[in-house]
Design an enzyme around this catalytic site. Sequence first.
Site, PDB file in Angstrom:
ATOM      1  N   ARG A 163     -16.084  -1.273  -1.969  1.00 49.05           N
ATOM      2  CA  ARG A 163     -16.038  -2.520  -1.125  1.00 49.05           C
ATOM      3  C   ARG A 163     -16.263  -1.856   0.416  1.00 49.05           C
ATOM      4  O   ARG A 163     -15.926  -0.903   0.776  1.00 49.05           O
ATOM      5  CB  ARG A 163     -14.853  -3.460  -1.311  1.00 49.05           C
ATOM      6  CG  ARG A 163     -13.746  -2.974  -0.591  1.00 49.05           C
ATOM      7  CD  ARG A 163     -12.704  -3.978  -0.288  1.00 49.05           C
ATOM      8  NE  ARG A 163     -11.479  -3.317   0.108  1.00 49.05           N
ATOM      9  CZ  ARG A 163     -11.258  -3.514   1.665  1.00 49.05           C
ATOM     10  NH1 ARG A 163     -12.232  -3.792   2.338  1.00 49.05           N
ATOM     11  NH2 ARG A 163     -10.194  -2.874   2.210  1.00 49.05           N
TER      12      ARG A 163
ATOM     13  N   GLN B 231       0.837  -1.218  -0.149  1.00 49.37           N
ATOM     14  CA  GLN B 231       0.106   0.045   0.089  1.00 49.37           C
ATOM     15  C   GLN B 231       0.908   1.439   0.097  1.00 49.37           C
ATOM     16  O   GLN B 231       1.819   1.511   0.797  1.00 49.37           O
ATOM     17  CB  GLN B 231      -0.774   0.035   1.340  1.00 49.37           C
ATOM     18  CG  GLN B 231      -1.971  -1.212   1.129  1.00 49.37           C
ATOM     19  CD  GLN B 231      -1.334  -2.284   2.129  1.00 49.37           C
ATOM     20  OE1 GLN B 231      -0.082  -2.518   2.157  1.00 49.37           O
ATOM     21  NE2 GLN B 231      -2.204  -2.889   2.828  1.00 49.37           N
TER      22      GLN B 231
ATOM     23  N   GLN C 210      -2.095   0.815  -5.201  1.00 50.00           N
ATOM     24  CA  GLN C 210      -3.167   0.414  -3.822  1.00 50.00           C
ATOM     25  C   GLN C 210      -2.974   1.652  -3.018  1.00 50.00           C
ATOM     26  O   GLN C 210      -2.030   2.381  -2.383  1.00 50.00           O
ATOM     27  CB  GLN C 210      -2.565  -0.667  -3.294  1.00 50.00           C
ATOM     28  CG  GLN C 210      -3.557  -1.299  -2.239  1.00 50.00           C
ATOM     29  CD  GLN C 210      -3.247  -2.539  -1.713  1.00 50.00           C
ATOM     30  OE1 GLN C 210      -2.305  -3.369  -2.338  1.00 50.00           O
ATOM     31  NE2 GLN C 210      -3.873  -3.076  -0.534  1.00 50.00           N
TER      32      GLN C 210
END
Length: 1088
Positions: free
Chosen positions: A703, A601, A623
């Site tokens: 999500r 990340q 990400q």
Amino acid sequence: MAGTSFFMASKAKLWTVVILQLLVIACGNEQAFLVGGGRTPAPAAGAQDNSQAPLMGWVNQEMQNSQFSSMAAKDTDGGLDPKLQDAEKKKKVIVVAADGSGNFKTITDAIKSVPAGNTGRVILKIKSGTYKEKVLIDKNKPFITFYGNPSSRPTIVYDGTAAKYGTFYSATVCVMSNYFMAVNIIFQNSAPKPKPGSEGGQAVALRIAGERAAFYNCDFIGYQDTLHDDSGLHYFKGCTIQGTVDFIFGDGRSYYTGCNLVSVNDAPGVSTMVAQGREKKGDMGGFSFVHCKVTGRGKQNMNRAWRGYSRVVFAYCYLDTVVTATGWDDHGISDHSGLYYGEYKCSGPGSSTTKRASYALVLNEGQAKPFIDPSFVKANQWLLPPPKLQLARHDIPTCCSSTMAGKSFSAASGTKLSATFFIFQLLLAVASGNDNTFRPMVRGESPGNSNNPLLSWVNQEMQNLQNSQMKAQSKDGGKDPKLQGAERNRTVIKVAADGSGDFKTITDAVKSIPSGNTFRTIIKIKSGTYKEKVLIEKNKPFITFLGDSGSKPTIVFDGTAAKYGTFYSATVCVMSDYFMASNVIFKNSAPKPAPGAEGGQAVALRIAGDMAAFYKCDFIGFQDTLHDDSGRHYFENCQIQGTVDFIFGDGRSLYKGCTITSVADPKGISAMIAQGREGSSDSGGFTFVNCKVTGSGKADLNRAWRSYSRVVFANCYLDSVVSPEGWADHGLSDKNLFYGEYKCSGPGASESSRVSYSMKLTDAQAKPFMDTSFIEGSSWLLSPPSAEAKRKIITVSKDGTGDFQTVTDAVNSIKTGNSQRTIIHIKSGIYTEKVTIVRSKPFVTFYGDRNAMPTIRFGGTAAVYTTMFSATVAVESNYFMAVNIIFENSAPKPRPGERGGQAVAMRISGDNAAFYNCRFLGFQDTLYDHSGRHYFKNCLIQGTVDFIFGDGRSLYESCELKSVADDVGVTAMVAQGRNSSIDAGGFSFVGCNVTGSGSAHLGRAWRGYSRVVFSHTYFASVVNTRGWDQNGFPSQNLVFGEYKCMGPGANRAGRVKYARALTDQQAAPFLSTTYIGAINWLLSPPSL
């Protein structure tokens, strides 16, 4: 984690305190926390005397004090003064009220009640009002604070002069003791303005001769020798100091930040604002002015050498035209080797150093460094923030028992709790030995999932309160007052990697901004790539990153979660409020992580502050590109690019006209967004309006990062990158998710295969998500300084050396629909022409040279053109500005009663117009202030009758109104034309000078609701004793007001009955640029 070491060292003590506080709340007994032995509640700043102090305010104050102590303890000079630490533990509040509702009626009596040798902090809470007394605080009475209400500050006033007392002892308030503090107080010496050269007229408002004194949001009002900064270490923040000559003088070692120095000198010639009196080389004295504003009328040197080693520095200051070209005065001292006069990165028309005195220094970064922060006054050893008048430390209840279940903190407490959430969590973790609670968070876990039930409870309670407060703070009626104040005082810092700016790196530019900054600071970043990791801490609000739209700068770093933790991997991390960025690329250059890899990340931007806006910015990464962490945020016309979760967080954010681009591999399905709303009362959520979703691979729109995730797409184009299912619950219960789509289009917008828990919103359901009301934008959202980012300069010169020979031709060259600032630089000369700027040509500036102002002249009259169209210059467009221009109507003076002789020099009909150092010359109807919001500063308006007229909503600051009427009958200078109670029009004159010949009313009613206010203005004898003329209209609808004016024409004995002597409260709306909504449009004049 600042201050963690402090908590670790004393966690037992603080944990005990917190447990006691929580138990009291559990008992429903917040009122137990009282000051003064449990008799008198300690109110919050500005609250009513009988208000009760909530627990959270106390915790905030304790944390703030602890942080100061902790930071000071690390200093090599030995940390916070032990005497001061001890005094702050023993606070006492005394209320002074002239109406008898306090402990004392006078400040003098309150001070007398403080025992000699006092060792505890004594706070005199001084109620609103005027206290006419001469106050002395002896050396043996340290640790005294004067505290006023910020919205209605008390005034301490006396009229002592040097002739009667000697200069030093003429002070209205004289402080000889150490550790003094004043907050929200007006110190005034009301002695009359001395004539130039007269003896004995010096009149001090405040003399501070004690060590370690601090002043916050105070005014010092007088004429000669207003503020005697005598000796000792002193700190002034957000103060106004006003006077004529030497109105800051002494030999203190003092730091002035965010202050206004205002000259009210009307005498001819040059005077001096500051007279610093350092005597010898080893003398520690000196004054440093940082991020201050120097304005007013007259001509002033910044400092004169009172003694032979005088030391003064101005850094990052705005210097208006009041500052002379030479800037400094040696006052006859021939040996300049002992003088230290420095300037560093100042701005404004008075900041040019080309003609400065030879002994003045233009400092480099190394030379300026010792002067530009509070270490100049060794602040780490003694400086504390102003008190909040909440709970004292020793007032802790000794018993309470009950369960905490169901107890909630009151959202009415009015305290700022963002820091307090962290404090409570940290204290609880320390108390339970669970220091690891504060490792870098991994997405997917929630504070509410902690194994510590008490910590979970506190988290939820704090979040609920934060949500309530966030809603309460949004007022649709106007902009946030803090934001208004910041936008009135803008500073521009230039960053250029090639060294052509003020700094080479963005980090250095951010570091130059003082903690507790209250000004809008625009960091203008030149095109290029800046490889650095930038942090804007919470205590540095009001910062703007501004790039060039044609060549955006890139800020890039390669931080990853593996090295820093996800949250702290950000290239740019913004923790402060009121941030803005325009035309900037934020990039994390870490490599694309392999699917399922850990630690890959890499955040490009983390925005954790409240009220932030981004215009035409790019966010590039893979990400976790954009961490929209917390707070209200606005993104317009931005590009966000990534592979997985490349927009994530729990902000409450509106994305408008943005492009969301997936660069994921074609294998598998990822998610573009991971919104982390935690509970039903959590205000977080993302709404995307008129956006475009495109790119490679297949991706869900969102999500569920946490179980109350909320995301809406409205009127968006969804490309085939969007998966048919559209949304993912990520294993969480879908009953609490809010996934909505409204009138979207494109191949990815088909709802035939959408998950069952997504919603097709109705008009009513979509409405709350469709505009900036979702983020309460009306109270804080500003447009970017886009028109000013690129500017074009056109030169007009009669001799043919410019782009054009006439102003008209230059104006005609500007395209219809112009969207960038166009500066017409008019060279010296007389331009005889009739100029019109049509409505379709906004953002035009007329700029002349200050020392050779050009004149635009024409002889139009009402008889030939009608009054409205007689104007030499008529401005119909918005965002007009004029600097150093003479506007003249050369038509002859009409005879009294003559028809058709009206002759306008300037008509301003556009909105958002500003005039700096301009002259408007004519006779009848010189300046037609027609309609719109306008600002006039340091201007001269001259005429005979109605020479300022119209229905604009305008503020005239430090201007001169000069009557050139004959000594026959009574005329009127101002004719304001407000025509109804809901009409916004009205003229406000602040700090002006009304002079000239004849006899004239200040104003006459042109229409039935005329509104004119004069404040802090000098009225010469030209002002008629009646003052005003209702002109046949009913007086009950007129607003003719005067406030704290002076001079022979200010005597109200003969005033008409309908003219009002305004109170502080009545005058307040007319005194600053908030009257004209300047926060959204008013800019300082350009520097060419």
